[in-house]
Design a protein around this motif. Structure first.
Motif, PDB file in Angstrom:
ATOM      1  N   GLN A  43       0.840  -1.204   0.000  1.00  0.00           N
ATOM      2  CA  GLN A  43       0.000   0.000   0.000  1.00  0.00           C
ATOM      3  C   GLN A  43       0.873   1.252   0.000  1.00  0.00           C
ATOM      4  N   SER A  46       2.570   1.462  -3.535  1.00  0.00           N
ATOM      5  CA  SER A  46       1.675   1.635  -4.688  1.00  0.00           C
ATOM      6  C   SER A  46       0.761   2.844  -4.577  1.00  0.00           C
ATOM      7  N   ASP A  48      -2.181   2.552  -3.487  1.00  0.00           N
ATOM      8  CA  ASP A  48      -3.529   1.994  -3.619  1.00  0.00           C
ATOM      9  C   ASP A  48      -4.196   2.007  -2.244  1.00  0.00           C
ATOM     10  N   HIS A  50      -7.737   1.244  -1.874  1.00  0.00           N
ATOM     11  CA  HIS A  50      -9.067   0.635  -1.908  1.00  0.00           C
ATOM     12  C   HIS A  50      -9.237  -0.299  -0.714  1.00  0.00           C
ATOM     13  N   HIS A  53      -8.283  -4.172  -0.151  1.00  0.00           N
ATOM     14  CA  HIS A  53      -6.916  -4.603   0.131  1.00  0.00           C
ATOM     15  C   HIS A  53      -6.465  -4.297   1.563  1.00  0.00           C
ATOM     16  N   TYR A  54      -7.234  -3.454   2.307  1.00  0.00           N
ATOM     17  CA  TYR A  54      -6.728  -2.970   3.588  1.00  0.00           C
ATOM     18  C   TYR A  54      -7.745  -2.949   4.722  1.00  0.00           C
ATOM     19  N   CYS A  59     -13.904  -6.674   3.490  1.00  0.00           N
ATOM     20  CA  CYS A  59     -13.778  -7.930   2.740  1.00  0.00           C
ATOM     21  C   CYS A  59     -14.772  -8.977   3.240  1.00  0.00           C
ATOM     22  N   HIS A  70      -3.801  -7.338  -3.935  1.00  0.00           N
ATOM     23  CA  HIS A  70      -3.844  -6.721  -5.257  1.00  0.00           C
ATOM     24  C   HIS A  70      -3.079  -7.654  -6.204  1.00  0.00           C
ATOM     25  N   GLN A  73       0.445  -6.983  -6.267  1.00  0.00           N
ATOM     26  CA  GLN A  73       1.095  -7.395  -5.018  1.00  0.00           C
ATOM     27  C   GLN A  73       1.552  -8.846  -5.119  1.00  0.00           C
TER      28      GLN A  73
END
Length: 162
Positions: A43, A46, A48, A50, A53-54, A59, A70, A73
């Motif tokens: 993270q 990149s 990123d 979103h 992913h974190y 999720c 990702h 990743q």
């Protein structure tokens, strides 16, 4: 006194040239468990942000068991420098030409992945040639989660001096 030569300080002392590679030859890259720290490092690198992913609760609300890695990743673990290949071609490598990949199955936090590169094609030219490496990543369930290719321009062995 001990003699030291920095040029001899190599991970792989025997250098390889295009002619030295064999179809099917494999270069295993160390396995890695996709820890939360790996997710955080990706993270940071990149940018990123979103939540898939974190944010583990994001999720889980969408039916995933954990954070979803990702695709890039997962891909970065096929970097040849993670294994011995680039150390073998320090003298013969001209450049990295191409990379492609397909993401076949999800990779989640706490999965362990097993990357490898395999010589799938050798295309000789006059003074150089292309070594194509098939990249694969399997998970701990023995599922292929990523496959792709990487192409490198490699010098042919220099002619011996008379």
């Amino acid at each position: 006194m001990i003699e030291f030569d920095p040029a001899a300080h190599r991970m792989v002392p025997q250098q390889r040239w295009l002619e030295d590679f064999v179809l099917g030859e494999r270069f295993v890259i160390p396995s890695r468990t996709m820890t939360p720290a790996v997710f955080a490092a990706f993270q940071t690198a990149s940018g990123d942000t979103h939540p898939v992913h974190y944010d583990v609760e994001y999720c889980r609300a969408r039916g995933m068991p954990n954070l979803l890695a990702h695709g890039f990743q997962t891909l970065i673990h096929t970097a040849p420098g993670s294994g011995l290949f680039p150390f073998m071609v320090e003298e013969s490598l001209v450049g990295f030409l191409e990379q492609s990949s397909r993401f076949l199955k999800p990779v989640y936090a706490d999965d362990t992945i097993y990357p490898a590169l395999e010589v799938s094609e050798l295309t000789p030219g006059r003074s150089t040639g292309v070594v194509t490496l098939r990249s694969t990543v399997f998970n701990q369930r023995r599922e292929l989660v990523l496959e792709g290719l990487q192409k490198f321009l490699i010098r042919r062995r220099p002619a011996a001096s008379p």
